[in-house]
Design a protein around this motif. Structure first.
Motif, PDB file in Angstrom:
ATOM      1  N   LYS A 129      -6.565  -3.817  -5.426  1.00 14.10           N
ATOM      2  CA  LYS A 129      -7.023  -3.120  -5.899  1.00 14.10           C
ATOM      3  C   LYS A 129      -6.705  -1.246  -6.505  1.00 14.10           C
ATOM      4  O   LYS A 129      -7.501  -1.007  -7.363  1.00 14.10           O
ATOM      5  CB  LYS A 129      -6.207  -1.684  -4.239  1.00 14.10           C
ATOM      6  CG  LYS A 129      -4.809  -2.109  -4.659  1.00 14.10           C
ATOM      7  CD  LYS A 129      -3.585  -1.345  -3.694  1.00 14.10           C
ATOM      8  CE  LYS A 129      -3.427  -2.951  -2.599  1.00 14.10           C
ATOM      9  NZ  LYS A 129      -3.001  -2.461  -1.834  1.00 14.10           N
ATOM     10  N   ASP A 154      -7.528  -5.454   1.261  1.00 13.56           N
ATOM     11  CA  ASP A 154      -6.823  -4.724   1.631  1.00 13.56           C
ATOM     12  C   ASP A 154      -6.691  -4.137   3.039  1.00 13.56           C
ATOM     13  O   ASP A 154      -7.974  -3.890   3.612  1.00 13.56           O
ATOM     14  CB  ASP A 154      -7.018  -3.524   1.229  1.00 13.56           C
ATOM     15  CG  ASP A 154      -5.160  -2.648   0.525  1.00 13.56           C
ATOM     16  OD1 ASP A 154      -4.525  -3.405   1.188  1.00 13.56           O
ATOM     17  OD2 ASP A 154      -5.106  -1.867  -0.440  1.00 13.56           O
ATOM     18  N   SER A 155      -5.476  -4.294   3.696  1.00 15.06           N
ATOM     19  CA  SER A 155      -5.631  -4.374   5.586  1.00 15.06           C
ATOM     20  C   SER A 155      -6.543  -2.827   5.893  1.00 15.06           C
ATOM     21  O   SER A 155      -7.109  -2.584   6.514  1.00 15.06           O
ATOM     22  CB  SER A 155      -4.254  -4.363   5.790  1.00 15.06           C
ATOM     23  OG  SER A 155      -3.185  -3.008   5.620  1.00 15.06           O
ATOM     24  N   GLU A 156      -5.183  -1.589   4.781  1.00 21.03           N
ATOM     25  CA  GLU A 156      -6.196  -0.625   5.337  1.00 21.03           C
ATOM     26  C   GLU A 156      -8.396  -0.404   5.387  1.00 21.03           C
ATOM     27  O   GLU A 156      -8.587   0.660   5.917  1.00 21.03           O
ATOM     28  CB  GLU A 156      -5.689   0.255   4.379  1.00 21.03           C
ATOM     29  CG  GLU A 156      -4.289   1.254   5.074  1.00 21.03           C
ATOM     30  CD  GLU A 156      -3.445  -0.354   4.049  1.00 21.03           C
ATOM     31  OE1 GLU A 156      -3.977  -1.425   3.868  1.00 21.03           O
ATOM     32  OE2 GLU A 156      -2.122  -0.307   4.512  1.00 21.03           O
ATOM     33  N   ASN A 221       1.486   2.245  -3.093  1.00 15.33           N
ATOM     34  CA  ASN A 221       0.381   1.717  -2.424  1.00 15.33           C
ATOM     35  C   ASN A 221      -0.406   2.372  -1.871  1.00 15.33           C
ATOM     36  O   ASN A 221      -1.398   2.213  -2.176  1.00 15.33           O
ATOM     37  CB  ASN A 221       1.281   0.740  -2.095  1.00 15.33           C
ATOM     38  CG  ASN A 221       0.603  -0.371  -1.592  1.00 15.33           C
ATOM     39  OD1 ASN A 221      -0.371  -1.149  -1.909  1.00 15.33           O
ATOM     40  ND2 ASN A 221       0.148  -0.851   0.182  1.00 15.33           N
ATOM     41  N   GLU A 225      -4.094   3.402  -2.569  1.00 15.52           N
ATOM     42  CA  GLU A 225      -5.271   3.032  -1.746  1.00 15.52           C
ATOM     43  C   GLU A 225      -5.850   4.039  -1.113  1.00 15.52           C
ATOM     44  O   GLU A 225      -6.959   3.705  -1.024  1.00 15.52           O
ATOM     45  CB  GLU A 225      -4.698   3.015  -0.149  1.00 15.52           C
ATOM     46  CG  GLU A 225      -3.526   1.556  -0.381  1.00 15.52           C
ATOM     47  CD  GLU A 225      -3.290   0.240   0.604  1.00 15.52           C
ATOM     48  OE1 GLU A 225      -2.456  -0.833   0.577  1.00 15.52           O
ATOM     49  OE2 GLU A 225      -3.175   1.737   1.958  1.00 15.52           O
TER      50      GLU A 225
END
Ligand code: NAD
Ligand code: MG
Length: 389
Positions: A129, A154-156, A221, A225
């Motif tokens: 990221k 990235d999971s989001e 983080n 994000e």
């Protein structure tokens, strides 16, 4: 029968890390769909050698040149090519022998090889990221220019990406990034001032690399994000929201113009977004544990405590102001995290250091790539000097 899923040759940059090793698990589970063509690591030569002997890539790169001899010797009886050094990372990214780069290097170091893959026309599955935070405008510009898909890992962002499949031109009102809150959810500054690296590394829901674990504990983080989401999905800063969701079952949400909200859900397991990005546009089966609504505890949501976790405020400032500020913030954060994990500063000092650096480095509204590199360097030097690192 024709092969409906031609084998994808994966260039796994950062193969020895948390994302990298999980990506190799996915590859191992689907040898008919993926192969590891390139593996790279910074310093963990032993693991890189083990991985190379198991996955038989075409090329391995060890960042730390002092380890070249070890890797070369260990792989002497194979036909695996061995390279070393930062330049080699870029050179290998520019090669034609792979189909998809999984960008899983941590931090600013991932920027140049990723940029190289994009200019080389290679699809990028992006875990790194920081690359987007530092130079998201240039990355997205180059991706469009070279018609390169960037698929979030990235999971989001994977969640948002999955929510957008099939939505065509339907407009997003906002995205809502979920945050677990990290190991110190509910804690106040008088507690945080004494926490050590060991406490910060104990994330309740995810097992991750050191840097992202500390970033999760400070909420930086989530700040990174927010900026990553802005670039990936072409959003205005005010279209990016954060909500604390301690169970990490909803991985993020998209709210559309009609008020409808789509969420992507599942147990927290990075192998799922990794597999999704590697197999996209297909979904492929796996044996990962499933979320069971019958046995679920409540799913809950709350506002982030931005008075305590001020990194989120700093990141919002960077998100709104743009220019080189996210790049400067990222550099200062990398120094802060390094200093904290080496017991040089305390948990709350990290935010002060980032804030002072953001105040100090001259603002550039529309930086060139060179200016991003310079801003990164200046911010690192300033932050490191401040704490006599
Ligand atoms: P990690 O520290 O476990 O692994 C990092 C990898 O990058 C290692 O293979 C290391 O050798 C390599 N590397 C580190 N510094 C390097 C350098 N200077 N030059 C070349 N290679 C270098 O990190 P991670 O947790 O796997 O995270 C990787 C990236 O993915 C980060 O940007 C992180 O924010 C993102 N991410 C991670 C997770 C997770 O669950 N771990 C989830 C979402 C996003
Ligand atoms: Mg994430």
């Amino acid at each position: 029968m024709t092969n409906e899923f031609p084998i994808k040759r994966i260039a796994l940059f950062g193969s020895t890390g948390s994302v990298g090793t999980q990506a190799l698990e996915v590859i191992a589970a689907h040898p008919d769909k993926f192969c590891a063509e390139i593996l790279t690591a910074r310093a963990n030569d032993e693991l890189l050698i083990e991985q190379a002997l198991k996955f038989k890539p075409n090329i391995v790169v060890i960042g730390d040149e002092r380890k070249y001899g070890n890797v070369k010797n260990a792989l002497a009886s194979s036909d695996i090519k061995v390279f070393a050094g930062d330049k080699a990372l870029e050179e290998v990214a520019a090669m034609d022998c792979y189909d998809l780069m999984l960008a899983a290097i941590v931090g600013y170091a991932g920027l140049r090889p990723t940029l190289q893959a994009i200019t080389n026309g290679k699809t990028v599955a992006l875990a790194n990221k920081e690359t987007m935070v530092v130079a998201g405008d240039i990355i997205m510009e180059k991706a469009v220019e070279n018609r390169v898909p960037i698929i979030p890992v990235d999971s989001e962002h994977s969640a948002i990406f999955q929510c957008l499949v099939g939505e065509g031109r339907n407009r997003i009102e906002k995205v809502i990034l979920t945050a677990s809150g990290g190991p110190f959810l509910g804690r106040k500054p008088n507690y945080l001032v004494n926490v050590k690296r060991e406490h910060a590394l104990q994330h309740p829901n995810w097992s991750m690399g050191v840097k992202i674990s500390i970033d999760s504990a400070t909420l930086m983080n989530k700040g990174l994000e927010m900026i990553e989401a802005k670039w990936l999905f072409n959003l205005k800063p005010e279209q990016v929201d954060v909500v604390i969701h301690p169970q990490s079952i909803i991985h993020s949400m998209v709210q559309f113009e009609d008020g409808s909200i789509k969420a992507q859900m599942g147990l927290p397991d990075m192998k799922l977004p990794i597999q999704y990005a590697m197999a996209f546009p297909r979904r492929i089966p796996n044996k990962f544990p499933r979320f069971d609504f019958q046995r679920a505890t409540n799913l809950s949501f709350e506002e982030p405590d931005v008075k305590t976790f001020r990194n989120l405020v700093l990141a919002k400032e960077a998100l709104f102001k743009g220019g080189n500020l996210p790049c400067v913030m990222n550099a200062a954060n990398e120094i802060a995290v390094y200093a904290f994990v080496h017991n040089r500063i305390n948990f709350l000092d990290m935010t002060d250091l980032i804030e002072k650096t953001m105040d100090k480095i001259p603002f550039i509204e529309k930086p060139s790539l060179e200016e991003y590199f310079e801003s990164d360097g200046e911010a690192r030097t300033f932050a490191a000097d401040l704490i006599k690192l």
